[in-house]
Design a protein around this motif. Sequence first.
Motif, PDB file in Angstrom:
ATOM      1  N   HIS B  15     -39.533  13.644  44.886  1.00 41.19           N
ATOM      2  CA  HIS B  15     -38.051  14.045  45.835  1.00 41.19           C
ATOM      3  C   HIS B  15     -37.072  14.464  44.783  1.00 41.19           C
ATOM      4  O   HIS B  15     -37.411  14.952  43.857  1.00 41.19           O
ATOM      5  CB  HIS B  15     -38.181  12.219  45.685  1.00 41.19           C
ATOM      6  CG  HIS B  15     -37.457  11.554  44.114  1.00 41.19           C
ATOM      7  ND1 HIS B  15     -36.291  11.144  44.020  1.00 41.19           N
ATOM      8  CD2 HIS B  15     -38.309  11.547  43.080  1.00 41.19           C
ATOM      9  CE1 HIS B  15     -36.184  10.900  42.189  1.00 41.19           C
ATOM     10  NE2 HIS B  15     -37.262  11.554  42.134  1.00 41.19           N
ATOM     11  N   TYR B  44     -31.952   5.398  46.979  1.00 45.09           N
ATOM     12  CA  TYR B  44     -31.569   5.644  46.190  1.00 45.09           C
ATOM     13  C   TYR B  44     -31.799   4.757  45.362  1.00 45.09           C
ATOM     14  O   TYR B  44     -32.500   4.468  44.344  1.00 45.09           O
ATOM     15  CB  TYR B  44     -31.169   6.669  45.579  1.00 45.09           C
ATOM     16  CG  TYR B  44     -30.722   7.705  44.557  1.00 45.09           C
ATOM     17  CD1 TYR B  44     -31.898   8.386  44.042  1.00 45.09           C
ATOM     18  CD2 TYR B  44     -30.391   6.866  43.508  1.00 45.09           C
ATOM     19  CE1 TYR B  44     -31.394   8.910  42.537  1.00 45.09           C
ATOM     20  CE2 TYR B  44     -29.774   6.883  42.933  1.00 45.09           C
ATOM     21  CZ  TYR B  44     -30.765   8.427  41.454  1.00 45.09           C
ATOM     22  OH  TYR B  44     -30.869   9.099  40.933  1.00 45.09           O
ATOM     23  N   GLU B  52     -38.519   6.752  37.613  1.00 39.57           N
ATOM     24  CA  GLU B  52     -37.519   7.433  36.186  1.00 39.57           C
ATOM     25  C   GLU B  52     -38.176   6.762  34.970  1.00 39.57           C
ATOM     26  O   GLU B  52     -37.921   7.518  34.356  1.00 39.57           O
ATOM     27  CB  GLU B  52     -36.390   8.554  36.629  1.00 39.57           C
ATOM     28  CG  GLU B  52     -35.855   8.833  38.039  1.00 39.57           C
ATOM     29  CD  GLU B  52     -35.017   8.586  38.050  1.00 39.57           C
ATOM     30  OE1 GLU B  52     -33.623   8.596  36.753  1.00 39.57           O
ATOM     31  OE2 GLU B  52     -34.173   9.824  39.418  1.00 39.57           O
ATOM     32  N   HIS B  53     -38.321   5.721  35.287  1.00 38.67           N
ATOM     33  CA  HIS B  53     -38.205   4.881  34.283  1.00 38.67           C
ATOM     34  C   HIS B  53     -39.641   3.593  33.942  1.00 38.67           C
ATOM     35  O   HIS B  53     -39.476   2.583  33.608  1.00 38.67           O
ATOM     36  CB  HIS B  53     -36.711   4.119  33.890  1.00 38.67           C
ATOM     37  CG  HIS B  53     -35.370   5.139  33.476  1.00 38.67           C
ATOM     38  ND1 HIS B  53     -34.400   4.250  33.881  1.00 38.67           N
ATOM     39  CD2 HIS B  53     -35.609   6.155  33.881  1.00 38.67           C
ATOM     40  CE1 HIS B  53     -33.737   4.547  34.062  1.00 38.67           C
ATOM     41  NE2 HIS B  53     -34.069   6.649  33.198  1.00 38.67           N
ATOM     42  N   LEU B  54     -40.459   4.768  33.733  1.00 38.42           N
ATOM     43  CA  LEU B  54     -41.330   4.293  34.269  1.00 38.42           C
ATOM     44  C   LEU B  54     -42.390   3.423  32.206  1.00 38.42           C
ATOM     45  O   LEU B  54     -43.268   2.682  32.646  1.00 38.42           O
ATOM     46  CB  LEU B  54     -42.644   4.943  34.963  1.00 38.42           C
ATOM     47  CG  LEU B  54     -42.702   5.006  36.424  1.00 38.42           C
ATOM     48  CD1 LEU B  54     -43.230   6.084  36.402  1.00 38.42           C
ATOM     49  CD2 LEU B  54     -42.747   4.169  36.999  1.00 38.42           C
ATOM     50  N   PHE B  55     -41.583   4.586  31.923  1.00 35.38           N
ATOM     51  CA  PHE B  55     -41.880   4.051  30.145  1.00 35.38           C
ATOM     52  C   PHE B  55     -41.887   3.003  29.892  1.00 35.38           C
ATOM     53  O   PHE B  55     -41.656   2.133  28.963  1.00 35.38           O
ATOM     54  CB  PHE B  55     -41.593   5.577  29.555  1.00 35.38           C
ATOM     55  CG  PHE B  55     -40.896   5.160  29.137  1.00 35.38           C
ATOM     56  CD1 PHE B  55     -39.866   6.163  30.061  1.00 35.38           C
ATOM     57  CD2 PHE B  55     -39.531   4.942  28.357  1.00 35.38           C
ATOM     58  CE1 PHE B  55     -38.309   6.772  30.303  1.00 35.38           C
ATOM     59  CE2 PHE B  55     -38.491   5.000  28.163  1.00 35.38           C
ATOM     60  CZ  PHE B  55     -37.593   5.722  29.042  1.00 35.38           C
ATOM     61  N   LEU B  56     -40.727   2.122  30.251  1.00 39.13           N
ATOM     62  CA  LEU B  56     -39.830   0.551  29.930  1.00 39.13           C
ATOM     63  C   LEU B  56     -40.119   0.531  30.708  1.00 39.13           C
ATOM     64  O   LEU B  56     -41.034  -0.539  31.588  1.00 39.13           O
ATOM     65  CB  LEU B  56     -38.931   1.046  30.806  1.00 39.13           C
ATOM     66  CG  LEU B  56     -37.157   1.826  30.416  1.00 39.13           C
ATOM     67  CD1 LEU B  56     -35.632   2.035  31.062  1.00 39.13           C
ATOM     68  CD2 LEU B  56     -37.288   2.233  29.056  1.00 39.13           C
ATOM     69  N   ARG B  57     -40.806  -0.542  29.029  1.00 42.89           N
ATOM     70  CA  ARG B  57     -41.250  -1.964  30.156  1.00 42.89           C
ATOM     71  C   ARG B  57     -40.944  -3.156  30.717  1.00 42.89           C
ATOM     72  O   ARG B  57     -41.657  -3.612  31.279  1.00 42.89           O
ATOM     73  CB  ARG B  57     -42.104  -2.679  28.380  1.00 42.89           C
ATOM     74  CG  ARG B  57     -42.612  -2.719  27.428  1.00 42.89           C
ATOM     75  CD  ARG B  57     -42.395  -3.081  26.524  1.00 42.89           C
ATOM     76  NE  ARG B  57     -42.205  -2.517  25.276  1.00 42.89           N
ATOM     77  CZ  ARG B  57     -41.541  -2.455  24.180  1.00 42.89           C
ATOM     78  NH1 ARG B  57     -42.517  -3.966  23.547  1.00 42.89           N
ATOM     79  NH2 ARG B  57     -40.983  -2.419  23.307  1.00 42.89           N
TER      80      ARG B  57
END
Lengths: 373, 217
Positions: B15, B44, B52-57
């Motif tokens: 995207h 969106y 975009e923030h897959l690393f955040l728990r």
Amino acid sequence: MNSTYVGGGVAEILSHMVPLLRQLGVDARWDVIKGNEDFFRVTKTFHNALHGRAETLTEADFARFRETSEANIRELELFGDYMFIHDPQPIALVARKKEIGRRWVWRCHIDVSHPAPSVWEYLQPFILQYDGAVFSAPAFSPSLAIRQFLVSPSIDPLSDKNRDLPDATIDAVLAKYAVPRDKPIITQVSRFDYLKDPVGVIRAFEIVRRTVDCRLVLAGGTATDDPESEAVLAEVRQRAGGNPDIHVLLVPPNSDLEINAFQTASTIVIQKSLREGFGLTVSEALWKARPVVASAVGGITLQVLHNVTGLLSHTVEGTALAIRQLLANPEYARWLGQNGREHVRHNFLITRHIKDYLLLFLALEQGGDVLML
Amino acid sequence: MTAERPPFHFYSRTHLTELTGLKARTLPELRDVLRTAPDAVVYYHTHHFFEEHLFLRQVPSNDFAYWAGAALFDSVLEETLAAVNIMDFASLPALRDRFVSIIDEYLSMHPDVRTAPEGMEFHFMKSITAVMPTPYTAGNLREFLETIRQVSSNSIYFHFIEARLRLGHVQNDFSLWLRDSLGEDDLAGRVGRLDPYMYSLEGLRSALIQLIERRLR
């Protein structure tokens, strides 16, 4: 097209992106406009004014910009299907749009959220001739009659500036620049530019230094399109005085390994910009899992999510407080650094950047919100 | 003679973000722009955190909720907007209407309008998606299981989340194929009841694999 091969984030990105695009089979080429010192003085004033600084521009300044632009329009050998024009210096090249290329894109790396109206209004007729504009942060997006896209800049994780370095290399670089590793090192890497607020960095460091024994490294270079940097460097050196814990280092162009070493050796990296288009040095530091303290301006806020990937500040005093907090809480600082590295891995590497540009070409060709390939 | 069952063709996606130049500083402004915003804007602002923030728990659920908390300092509104379950909506216009109605209702009870501080405006953006074929196909359940293990998380995302909302598929693509091509109604139902917004993409892949493995035992 941009205005310099050396110095600053744009040249750095292009130097890595163009070879990668060519490896992907895209016939990408990079050229720069020509201009003398007076032209670049005017475009630097444009740059500052677009960042919102009060500047005075005379009719003679606009005439100088026009004359140099017309010479470039006449003399440059332009070719390509997609023309990517970076920042205001080469913006007038769009005059050749009818003759060359299929799509023209203006890539703005500047924080134009509060531009000086005189310069913005002067540039707008050029901008509106493009097929699309690209900005680095949502807040920079003005109301325009052309399509606009959000594309963040990026770092190359395999470059000399960002790859893992052996300790021996780091030690050698710090020894070369006479920076002992005997106490915590706080670093700002930036071109010597008022908008990077190097004097504000020194003031914040002096507050921290009252209670914590540490060193400050201000490392940066100059750029051929930035005639102000010599004066800023002189002022910074004077402000640092004879403080042996403040290291003001003028590093030559292409000192990527050295910059890497300074960032990697740092206990904390700061980026205390007053305005910032994006601030690639922030992503560089985050990629090295360094805890970062940075101003909440421009594209920095996309990289530093407060209390998640670093700490944001608004003032000299706030910057000093954040540095002290991180020095006193190394576990927390480490956690921020690790989050920062993951954030960069997902969002600010050059592979994502190239993908965005290729998609941008497609979006301009096809239209619509869902492109079936 | 039995009709040939079409294989499942895996697609992937990527995207780009388009800026609209539109922004809001107050809740009524947010509502007014949202009311007529294109579907790509709604998509969106309800999905980019997830990507975009897959690393955040703990990923914030949508931009509207995040903005209500971070810019308007209104934790009640933040929670109300965050609690909108995207899985309950079959289309983006229906999802948009739900957010608009929550804001309308909230404004009728809280007429004092707060203004976001300078620099904290809500910026409206659109998601431009490019969908592309991959070489992966599956003709039966075992092949499907093996391929699910191999495809990129973007494929999982596209077939499970994006195709349903952006291409107007009534359900996620996996459930549709399991039911229509393999006659696996029960498995299709179980897959359809997975809530992708509660997992990371790798977590969603693992949950899918577990369901299929259980069926094959």
